[in-house]
Write an enzyme that holds these catalytic residues in place. Structure first.
Site, mmCIF file in Angstrom:
data_model
loop_
_atom_site.group_PDB
_atom_site.id
_atom_site.type_symbol
_atom_site.label_atom_id
_atom_site.label_comp_id
_atom_site.label_asym_id
_atom_site.label_seq_id
_atom_site.Cartn_x
_atom_site.Cartn_y
_atom_site.Cartn_z
ATOM 1 N N ILE A 2 14.832 37.212 4.987
ATOM 2 C CA ILE A 2 13.993 37.646 3.953
ATOM 3 C C ILE A 2 13.623 39.248 4.344
ATOM 4 C CG2 ILE A 2 11.470 37.787 3.250
ATOM 5 C CD1 ILE A 2 11.167 34.984 4.373
ATOM 6 N N SER A 6 7.321 43.421 6.398
ATOM 7 C CA SER A 6 6.216 44.343 7.160
ATOM 8 C C SER A 6 5.016 43.930 6.523
ATOM 9 C CB SER A 6 6.616 45.673 7.305
ATOM 10 O OG SER A 6 6.596 46.401 5.651
ATOM 11 N N GLY A 8 2.757 42.409 2.479
ATOM 12 C CA GLY A 8 2.916 41.944 1.117
ATOM 13 C C GLY A 8 3.422 40.409 1.101
ATOM 14 N N SER A 130 9.432 40.511 -11.000
ATOM 15 C CA SER A 130 8.164 40.721 -11.523
ATOM 16 C C SER A 130 8.010 40.053 -12.786
ATOM 17 C CB SER A 130 7.766 42.271 -11.455
ATOM 18 O OG SER A 130 6.721 42.571 -12.184
ATOM 19 N N TYR A 143 9.728 50.796 -13.162
ATOM 20 C CA TYR A 143 9.790 49.609 -12.420
ATOM 21 C C TYR A 143 10.128 48.501 -13.219
ATOM 22 C CZ TYR A 143 7.387 45.800 -9.614
ATOM 23 O OH TYR A 143 7.193 44.740 -9.074
#
Length: 278
Positions: A2, A6, A8, A130, A143
Site C-alpha cells: 500500500i 502515514s 488517511g 476519487s 485534482y
C-alpha cells in the site's frame, strides 16, 4: 503493498489488513513515519521510505519487496494529494506536479508489480482515485483531471490483464474524515476577483466540513477487504453516500447530453448506401 500509509485512507487500509492477518508493506515519505508504521505490527508491518515520483526507486523497492518479503498479491496505489484552485489560477507547474504524483506515481507502482503478478497469473491491483474521477467539481480542476486520467488508465489495464487472472479496481471515495482537505491539500493563490462569487463559498464550505465528513475511513477499509475476498471484484468501487449521490447525478447529466444531441452525434458518420441496415 500500500502506498501512502502515514495517514488517511492509506493508514486505515493498512491497519484493517494487518488486523485481518495480512502482511503489509506500506510506503511512507520519511523515517519517522516508517517507524510509526512498523510499530503497528513488528512482524507483519514492513515500511519502505519511497517517493512515488521517483520511477527507479519505485521499481527497485518493488523488486526488493518481492525478494525479501514475498509476492505482492495485492497492490493499493493510494499515495496522492489534493490541489485546490480554479483552473485559471492554478500554475502549470502545480498542475504538472499534481499529475506527477496522482497519475504517474500510481502508474509507476502498477507497472512495477505487473510483471510479477502476470508471471504468477494472479493478483489484484487497486488504485484510489476519487468521486472527482467520475464527476468534476469547480475549484479542484487539477485534482479531478488527475483522477479522471487515472480512471482511464485503470479501466484499460483491467481489460489488458484480465486473461492473466489479475483484477483491477478503481476505488472512488467521497468525503472521508482524513487530512485530504487539511494537511494533504495544497491551495493555489487567489489572484482573479472574477472567481470570488463562485469559489469563495466552495472553499469556505470545504474548510468548514473538514473533520465533519460523512465517510468513516475504518468502514471504507472494511469494504475494501470484502472486495478483496470476492470472486469477480468490481472495476469501480464507489465509497460513501455523498459519492454515490454525486456520481449518479454526474452520470445522469452525461446521459441527458447523449439523448439531447443524439441526432448530431449520428450525423457525423459517412452516409450509408440505401437499403443498408444501420
Amino acid at each position: 503493498m500500500i502506498t501512502g500509509v502515514s495517514g488517511g485512507l492509506g493508514r486505515a487500509f493498512a491497519t484493517a489488513a494487518l488486523e485481518a492477518g495480512h502482511t503489509v508493506v506500506g510506503t511512507v515519505r520519511n523515517d519517522a513515519d516508517a517507524a510509526a508504521f512498523t510499530a503497528l505490527h513488528p512482524e507483519r508491518a514492513h515500511a519502505r521510505v519511497l517517493d512515488v515520483t521517483d520511477d527507479e526507486a519505485v521499481f527497485a523497492v518493488t523488486g526488493e519487496v518481492e525478494e525479501a518479503i514475498g509476492p505482492v498479491d495485492v497492490l493499493i496505489a493510494n499515495a496522492g494529494y489534493g490541489l485546490e484552485g480554479t483552473f485559471e489560477e492554478t500554475s502549470l507547474a502545480d498542475l504538472r506536479a499534481q499529475f506527477d504524483v496522482n497519475v504517474f506515481g500510481a502508474a509507476a507502482t502498477i507497472q512495477a508489480v505487473l510483471p510479477f503478478m502476470r508471471r504468477r497469473r494472479r493478483g489484484h491491483i487497486l488504485a484510489v482515485t476519487s468521486m472527482g474521477g467520475l464527476v468534476g467539481f469547480p475549484g479542484v480542476s487539477a485534482y479531478c483531471g488527475s483522477k479522471y486520467a487515472l480512471e482511464g488508465i485503470l479501466e484499460a489495464i483491467g481489460k489488458e490483464v484480465a486473461a492473466f487472472g489479475i483484477h483491477v479496481t478503481a476505488v472512488e471515495p467521497g468525503s472521508f474524515r482524513t487530512d485530504w482537505a487539511g494537511r494533504s491539500m495544497i491551495r493555489a493563490p487567489r489572484t482573479i476577483p472574477d472567481y470570488d462569487d463562485l469559489f469563495e463559498p466552495v472553499r469556505a464550505a470545504r474548510q468548514k466540513a473538514d473533520g465533519q465528513q460523512p465517510g468513516d475511513p475504518a468502514r471504507a477499509a472494511a469494504a475494501l477487504l470484502r472486495v478483496l475476498g470476492t470472486p469477480g471484484p468490481p472495476a469501480h468501487l464507489v465509497l460513501g453516500s455523498d459519492a454515490l449521490r454525486l456520481v449518479r447525478a454526474g452520470r445522469e447529466a452525461v446521459d441527458r447530453d447523449l439523448d439531447t444531441w443524439e441526432e448530431a452525434t449520428l450525423s457525423t458518420d459517412f452516409p450509408q448506401p440505401r437499403g443498408t441496415a444501420r
